[in-house]
Design a protein around this motif. Structure first.
Motif, PDB file in Angstrom:
ATOM      1  N   SER A  37       0.878  -1.165   0.000  1.00 47.96           N
ATOM      2  CA  SER A  37       0.000   0.000   0.000  1.00 47.96           C
ATOM      3  C   SER A  37       0.914   1.212   0.000  1.00 47.96           C
ATOM      4  O   SER A  37       1.340   1.672   1.061  1.00 47.96           O
ATOM      5  CB  SER A  37      -0.916   0.013   1.228  1.00 47.96           C
ATOM      6  OG  SER A  37      -1.651   1.211   1.267  1.00 47.96           O
ATOM      7  N   GLY A  64      -4.121   9.278   2.636  1.00 46.29           N
ATOM      8  CA  GLY A  64      -4.915   9.296   1.417  1.00 46.29           C
ATOM      9  C   GLY A  64      -5.283   7.905   0.911  1.00 46.29           C
ATOM     10  O   GLY A  64      -5.885   7.769  -0.145  1.00 46.29           O
ATOM     11  N   ALA A  65      -4.932   6.866   1.674  1.00 44.38           N
ATOM     12  CA  ALA A  65      -5.289   5.498   1.282  1.00 44.38           C
ATOM     13  C   ALA A  65      -6.812   5.365   1.264  1.00 44.38           C
ATOM     14  O   ALA A  65      -7.492   5.866   2.153  1.00 44.38           O
ATOM     15  CB  ALA A  65      -4.685   4.487   2.254  1.00 44.38           C
ATOM     16  N   GLN A  66      -7.323   4.727   0.256  1.00 42.73           N
ATOM     17  CA  GLN A  66      -8.764   4.574   0.076  1.00 42.73           C
ATOM     18  C   GLN A  66      -9.261   3.327   0.804  1.00 42.73           C
ATOM     19  O   GLN A  66      -9.579   2.320   0.180  1.00 42.73           O
ATOM     20  CB  GLN A  66      -9.094   4.509  -1.419  1.00 42.73           C
ATOM     21  CG  GLN A  66      -8.669   5.723  -2.206  1.00 42.73           C
ATOM     22  CD  GLN A  66      -9.356   6.993  -1.730  1.00 42.73           C
ATOM     23  OE1 GLN A  66     -10.564   7.026  -1.556  1.00 42.73           O
ATOM     24  NE2 GLN A  66      -8.574   8.030  -1.480  1.00 42.73           N
ATOM     25  N   ILE A  67      -9.333   3.411   2.128  1.00 43.94           N
ATOM     26  CA  ILE A  67      -9.769   2.266   2.931  1.00 43.94           C
ATOM     27  C   ILE A  67     -11.262   2.342   3.221  1.00 43.94           C
ATOM     28  O   ILE A  67     -11.944   1.342   3.257  1.00 43.94           O
ATOM     29  CB  ILE A  67      -8.984   2.187   4.262  1.00 43.94           C
ATOM     30  CG1 ILE A  67      -7.513   1.953   3.996  1.00 43.94           C
ATOM     31  CG2 ILE A  67      -9.550   1.105   5.170  1.00 43.94           C
ATOM     32  CD1 ILE A  67      -6.650   1.961   5.230  1.00 43.94           C
ATOM     33  N   GLY A  68     -11.775   3.523   3.446  1.00 41.83           N
ATOM     34  CA  GLY A  68     -13.152   3.673   3.900  1.00 41.83           C
ATOM     35  C   GLY A  68     -13.193   3.504   5.406  1.00 41.83           C
ATOM     36  O   GLY A  68     -12.188   3.673   6.101  1.00 41.83           O
TER      37      GLY A  68
END
Length: 166
Positions: A37, A64-68
């Motif tokens: 990641s 900014g990682a798109q984990i939710g």
């Protein structure tokens, strides 16, 4: 009276088939472990380089990682099997793909309400959640050091440790 009896039977049937909150079936679920990641790796590396502590939720959000949404994070030293991860996470019957067999990495797993929302292979200097515990967004990530024996003398290594909960 007949309608009331029918409604009672219908209500009883609905209650019998409604899933209980918090319980979920993972039979047949496919979980893919990503090969790293970059966003999280860079943010964790910066934290380690700066030798500072921060809340895990703030770190993940700033990456900014798109984990939710997520409520728990787990770290598993590689290699792992689907059975080992399912047993530890309660994801019985899930099939894990992309698990790495090299021992130099950690499988980082983010979970929301018992469902895996992100799993990635971390070969960098990411955080370690110790001893089969989990971390939450409020957990503190801190730099730690250890002295190891090396050719030519002792060597200090730095790593990130997450305050875990059992």
């Amino acid at each position: 009276m007949r309608t009331r009896k029918r409604m009672g039977c219908l209500l009883l049937a609905l209650v019998a088939i409604t899933p209980v909150a918090g319980c979920s079936s993972h039979d047949g679920e496919q979980i893919t472990v990503q090969d790293g990641s970059p966003a999280l790796t860079a943010t964790f590396a910066r934290l380690l380089e700066e030798k500072r502590s921060a809340r895990l939720g703030e770190i993940v959000a700033s990456s900014g990682a798109q984990i939710g949404s997520w409520d728990r994070m787990y770290s598993f030293s590689s290699p792992n099997t689907s059975d080992e991860l399912n047993r530890a996470l309660g994801t019985d019957g899930a099939t894990w793909t992309g698990l790495h067999t090299h021992s130099e990495s950690t499988t980082q797993v983010f979970v929301h309400d018992g469902k895996v929302v992100l799993a990635y292979d971390d070969r960098e200097r990411g955080p370690i959640v110790k001893r089969l515990t989990y971390a939450t967004p409020d957990s503190i990530v801190s730099p730690k050091s250890a002295v190891t024996k090396a050719i030519g003398g002792d060597r200090t290594i730095w790593y990130l440790e997450v305050q875990g909960f059992s």
